[in-house]
Write a protein that holds these residues in place. Structure first.
Motif, PDB file in Angstrom:
ATOM      1  N   GLY A 131      25.940  -6.310   2.497  1.00 29.66           N
ATOM      2  CA  GLY A 131      25.298  -6.703   3.221  1.00 29.66           C
ATOM      3  C   GLY A 131      25.697  -6.787   4.839  1.00 29.66           C
ATOM      4  N   GLU A 132      25.371  -7.615   5.700  1.00 24.74           N
ATOM      5  CA  GLU A 132      25.980  -7.923   7.166  1.00 24.74           C
ATOM      6  C   GLU A 132      26.554  -9.129   7.585  1.00 24.74           C
ATOM      7  OE1 GLU A 132      22.585  -6.452   9.240  1.00 24.74           O
ATOM      8  OE2 GLU A 132      22.698  -4.334   8.752  1.00 24.74           O
ATOM      9  N   MET A 133      26.576 -10.004   6.717  1.00 24.48           N
ATOM     10  CA  MET A 133      27.012 -11.421   6.729  1.00 24.48           C
ATOM     11  C   MET A 133      28.183 -11.901   7.146  1.00 24.48           C
ATOM     12  SD  MET A 133      23.883 -12.519   7.239  1.00 24.48           S
ATOM     13  CE  MET A 133      24.112 -14.240   7.355  1.00 24.48           C
ATOM     14  N   SER A 134      29.142 -10.910   6.738  1.00 30.15           N
ATOM     15  CA  SER A 134      30.467 -11.254   6.949  1.00 30.15           C
ATOM     16  C   SER A 134      31.042 -10.815   8.318  1.00 30.15           C
ATOM     17  CB  SER A 134      31.580 -10.528   5.693  1.00 30.15           C
ATOM     18  OG  SER A 134      31.344 -11.055   4.550  1.00 30.15           O
ATOM     19  N   VAL A 135      32.092 -11.413   8.741  1.00 33.05           N
ATOM     20  CA  VAL A 135      32.684 -11.209  10.252  1.00 33.05           C
ATOM     21  C   VAL A 135      32.984  -9.642  10.194  1.00 33.05           C
ATOM     22  CG1 VAL A 135      34.474 -11.712  11.797  1.00 33.05           C
ATOM     23  CG2 VAL A 135      33.173 -13.455  10.761  1.00 33.05           C
ATOM     24  N   GLY A 136      32.711  -8.921  11.146  1.00 31.13           N
ATOM     25  CA  GLY A 136      33.246  -7.631  11.427  1.00 31.13           C
ATOM     26  C   GLY A 136      32.564  -6.508  10.558  1.00 31.13           C
ATOM     27  N   CYS A 151      31.282  -1.362   6.248  1.00 26.89           N
ATOM     28  CA  CYS A 151      32.387  -1.978   5.894  1.00 26.89           C
ATOM     29  C   CYS A 151      33.144  -2.976   6.535  1.00 26.89           C
ATOM     30  CB  CYS A 151      33.521  -0.916   5.310  1.00 26.89           C
ATOM     31  SG  CYS A 151      34.334  -0.210   6.773  1.00 26.89           S
ATOM     32  N   GLN A 152      34.017  -3.661   6.234  1.00 27.77           N
ATOM     33  CA  GLN A 152      34.735  -4.531   7.181  1.00 27.77           C
ATOM     34  C   GLN A 152      36.320  -4.256   7.111  1.00 27.77           C
ATOM     35  OE1 GLN A 152      35.454  -8.657   4.994  1.00 27.77           O
ATOM     36  NE2 GLN A 152      34.915  -9.387   6.805  1.00 27.77           N
TER      37      GLN A 152
END
Length: 139
Positions: free
Chosen positions: A103-108, A123-124
């Motif tokens: 997804g796109e919900m985590s920081v960075g 990725c993060q």
């Protein structure tokens, strides 16, 4: 001293000067214990569930609204690391770690170069700084 007893002594020593009330001291000790546990997703709800709290409110209050001195916490952790791991052969290791994300919900999180796969991925990327010596290592 057992690992559990040593962790309790450490969190008690650190939390004592940080918080004036017992509730944030207890939440701090629970949060540290949960962060060290084998919990797959380390967000406040999963950590609270692992510890046995009905909700994540205690952790969220501690991290968002409770009054405490971040610099004092850093200094206590540093003192502990120096006392237990500090050696003349100690080094700092800088590294970046990548985690593939769906997804796109985590920081960075974004489409970016991912060292894990060697290509652009969702990725993060997390910069890490680790201290290591013959006595052990820590972030």
């Amino acid at each position: 001293m057992s690992w559990d007893a040593e962790l309790t002594a450490l969190t008690t020593r650190i939390a004592g000067p940080l918080f004036t009330r017992p509730e944030p001291r207890e939440a701090f000790a629970d949060l540290v214990r949960a962060l060290l546990a084998d919990v797959p997703r380390k967000n406040s709800w999963q950590l609270a569930d692992h510890i046995g709290h009905a909700t994540a409110h205690r952790f969220e209050h501690l991290l968002d609204r409770a009054k405490w001195d971040v610099d004092a916490l850093r200094d206590e952790v540093r003192s502990y690391v120096i006392a237990h791991l500090g050696r003349a052969d100690g080094v700092l290791i800088a590294d970046d770690t990548a985690a593939l994300k769906k997804g796109e919900m985590s920081v960075g999180v974004a489409d970016q170069y991912c060292g894990l796969t060697g290509q652009v991925e969702n990725c993060q990327v997390m910069p890490m700084l680790t201290y290591a010596s013959a006595a052990g290592h820590t972030f």
